[in-house]
Design an enzyme around this catalytic site. Structure first.
Site, short mmCIF file in Angstrom:
data_model
loop_
_atom_site.label_atom_id
_atom_site.label_comp_id
_atom_site.label_asym_id
_atom_site.label_seq_id
_atom_site.Cartn_x
_atom_site.Cartn_y
_atom_site.Cartn_z
N ASN A 10 10.69 45.49 0.93
CA ASN A 10 11.25 44.13 0.88
C ASN A 10 10.20 43.20 0.29
OD1 ASN A 10 12.48 41.69 1.31
ND2 ASN A 10 12.31 41.75 3.55
N LYS A 12 10.56 40.15 -0.40
CA LYS A 12 10.77 38.79 0.11
C LYS A 12 10.75 37.79 -1.06
CE LYS A 12 9.07 40.21 4.60
NZ LYS A 12 8.38 39.84 5.85
N HIS A 96 18.00 40.11 8.32
CA HIS A 96 16.54 40.08 8.46
C HIS A 96 16.14 38.95 9.41
CE1 HIS A 96 12.29 39.70 7.50
NE2 HIS A 96 12.36 40.93 7.04
N GLU A 166 12.98 45.89 13.52
CA GLU A 166 11.82 45.08 13.17
C GLU A 166 11.41 44.23 14.36
OE1 GLU A 166 12.56 43.20 8.96
OE2 GLU A 166 13.90 42.35 10.45
#
Length: 253
Positions: A10, A12, A96, A166
């Protein structure tokens, strides 16, 4: 058949044209484990998706970092699942923790997004995880189960879902859940799926770990029986991402 190891990167909200070119070149030149051993997906910002998809070696797939909850239209700034499918982007990350906290996405909203994306033909990396306060209060599993239930309430077919655990307290902080902590939550999550969805879904669904995964921590984490891969943040922008991908060989050894 066992669960194939899965590594997602990821990126981001990071990258310039030249930085993206460097990352792609590094991945293209890297010695990575065979696609029989590991499935690899990278998730650049929207603006770089077509470039990365075109230039990246074919065995590495591409994911968007989000998509809208329904068909496109008067939703300024959003990108629809249909657009991603039209671009040939196979994967999307949904739920997320940064979107849950910064943009107040509820578990129910994430569940709706997962269901809609799947219905349009996307594969989904669905994220769940607790904050430090929730962990210290002993409510980790309660939180993760609630987030997972919001997805399970909306979907029946889990074939194209990867669950990413996560721990929010470990994202971007340098703190990593110990292998034992990660394994405990992953095993509990799998038990939850077994009880609340089906034994088949529990056995086949990949549960990956995200939270400051590095080249140094990846092998020990990968050795845990219920850790089926990683969702990597900052390290996915660096050459060590190759080492993290290759941690998959721990499982196939």
């Amino acid at each position: 058949m066992g669960r194939k190891f899965f590594v997602g990167g990821n990126w981001k909200c990071n990258g310039t044209v030249s930085q993206v070119e460097t990352i792609v070149n590094t991945l293209n030149a890297g010695q990575i484990a065979s696609p029989d051993v590991v499935e690899v997906v990278v998730s650049p910002p929207y603006v770089f998706l077509p470039t990365v998809k075109d230039k990246l070696r074919p065995e590495i797939q591409v994911a968007a970092q989000n998509c809208w909850v329904k068909k496109g239209g008067a939703f300024t700034g959003e990108v629809s699942a249909e657009m991603l499918v039209n671009l040939g982007i196979p994967w999307v990350i949904l739920g997320h923790s940064e979107r849950r906290s910064l943009l107040a996405e509820s578990s129910e909203f994430v569940g709706e997004k997962v269901a809609y994306a799947l219905a349009q033909g996307l594969k989904v990396i669905a994220c769940v995880g607790e904050t430090l306060e929730q962990r210290e209060a002993g409510s980790t599993m309660e939180v993760v189960a609630e987030q997972t239930k919001a997805i399970a309430d909306k979907i029946k077919d889990w074939t194209n879902v990867v669950v990413a655990y996560e721990p929010v307290w470990a994202i971007g902080t340098g703190k990593v859940a110990s292998p034992a902590q990660a394994q405990e939550v992953h095993a509990n999550l799998r038990d939850w799926l077994k009880t609340n969805v089906s034994p088949e879904v529990a056995e086949s669904t990949r549960i990956i770990y995200g939270g400051s995964v590095t080249g140094a921590s990846c092998k020990e984490l990968a050795a845990q029986p219920d850790v089926d891969g990683f969702l990597v943040g900052g390290a996915s922008l660096k050459p060590e991402f190759i080492d993290i991908i290759n941690a998959a060989t721990v499982k196939s050894a």
